[in-house]
Write a protein that holds these residues in place. Structure first.
Motif, mmCIF file in Angstrom:
data_model
loop_
_atom_site.group_PDB
_atom_site.id
_atom_site.type_symbol
_atom_site.label_atom_id
_atom_site.label_comp_id
_atom_site.label_asym_id
_atom_site.label_seq_id
_atom_site.Cartn_x
_atom_site.Cartn_y
_atom_site.Cartn_z
ATOM 1 N N GLY A 147 0.815 -1.211 0.000
ATOM 2 C CA GLY A 147 0.000 0.000 0.000
ATOM 3 C C GLY A 147 0.848 1.260 0.000
ATOM 4 O O GLY A 147 0.565 2.207 -0.740
ATOM 5 N N LEU A 148 1.902 1.274 0.820
ATOM 6 C CA LEU A 148 2.808 2.431 0.846
ATOM 7 C C LEU A 148 3.465 2.633 -0.520
ATOM 8 O O LEU A 148 3.557 3.764 -1.016
ATOM 9 N N ILE A 149 3.899 1.540 -1.135
ATOM 10 C CA ILE A 149 4.558 1.626 -2.436
ATOM 11 C C ILE A 149 3.596 2.165 -3.502
ATOM 12 O O ILE A 149 3.952 3.047 -4.287
ATOM 13 N N ILE A 150 2.382 1.647 -3.525
ATOM 14 C CA ILE A 150 1.405 2.087 -4.524
ATOM 15 C C ILE A 150 1.007 3.548 -4.280
ATOM 16 O O ILE A 150 1.003 4.363 -5.211
ATOM 17 N N GLY A 173 6.946 8.269 8.599
ATOM 18 C CA GLY A 173 8.212 8.594 7.941
ATOM 19 C C GLY A 173 8.054 8.715 6.442
ATOM 20 O O GLY A 173 8.669 9.582 5.811
ATOM 21 N N SER A 174 7.197 7.874 5.847
ATOM 22 C CA SER A 174 6.932 7.965 4.403
ATOM 23 C C SER A 174 6.247 9.280 4.054
ATOM 24 O O SER A 174 6.611 9.942 3.081
ATOM 25 N N PHE A 175 5.259 9.659 4.850
ATOM 26 C CA PHE A 175 4.579 10.927 4.599
ATOM 27 C C PHE A 175 5.520 12.113 4.777
ATOM 28 O O PHE A 175 5.519 13.037 3.959
ATOM 29 N N LEU A 176 6.340 12.073 5.817
ATOM 30 C CA LEU A 176 7.289 13.162 6.043
ATOM 31 C C LEU A 176 8.320 13.225 4.919
ATOM 32 O O LEU A 176 8.579 14.298 4.357
ATOM 33 N N GLY A 177 8.887 12.089 4.570
ATOM 34 C CA GLY A 177 9.882 12.051 3.506
ATOM 35 C C GLY A 177 9.327 12.520 2.181
ATOM 36 O O GLY A 177 9.950 13.330 1.480
#
Length: 186
Positions: A7-10, A129-133
């Protein structure tokens, strides 16, 4: 954990495509048309978000750090600011939107950072971390591209953004957070 990571990747793959693949994006828009492109983008992002939500309960809950309980109050304040910036991003621009330049990205950065202050488990680090990055990278891309920023508007627009942000924050903090994240805040 697989659904969560997928889900994060997509989700972020779709967003990185719009940020970095400008020529390919333009080609897709030309072939599909703007409305179909938006629909396809929304569908892909929704599928990614759905997989993140479905995968969340089975994602790795290993705690890597624990922060002092007092940081919760810092998080509450930062998230309030994030809600105000989010409102400023979608309402007519005032001084807040102009100062933030990209208030939506500023909102996401603050929201993600605030959550990293109080959530030290693996799945939270991956999610926030994904959202921040992504927000940091996208802001850099927009700055290099010379993307337009909001023009400063009247202070009444800021008052409206603050009011909407505070009301939305109150609704989430005092009621909806338990349903969104499974954690009651108050």
């Amino acid at each position: 954990m697989l659904l969560f990571i997928l889900g994060l990747i997509i989700f972020f793959g779709a967003h990185f495509f719009t940020a970095f693949a400008r020529v390919a994006r333009a080609d897709v828009i030309t072939r599909l048309g703007p409305m179909r492109y938006r629909g396809l983008f929304s569908l892909v992002a929704f599928i990614g978000l759905a997989l993140i939500i479905v995968g969340w309960p089975d994602a790795d809950k290993t705690v890597l750090y624990v922060t002092p309980p007092a940081l919760r109050h810092v998080t509450y304040g930062l998230v309030l600011i994030a809600f105000i910036l989010l409102a400023a991003a979608y309402l007519p621009a005032g001084k807040i939107a102009a100062a933030a330049k990209h208030p939506m990205l500023a909102s996401v950065k603050i929201w993600a950072f605030a959550h990293l202050l109080v959530n030290g488990d693996v799945r939270s680090l991956l999610l926030f971390g994904s959202f921040l990055g992504f927000s940091v990278i996208d802001r850099i891309v927009l700055k290099r591209r010379g993307a337009p920023t909001p023009t400063e508007g009247p202070i009444k627009n800021d008052l409206i953004a603050v009011a909407v942000g505070v009301i939305a924050y109150g609704a989430v903090a005092f009621y909806l957070h338990q349903y969104i994240a499974g954690v009651a805040l108050f």
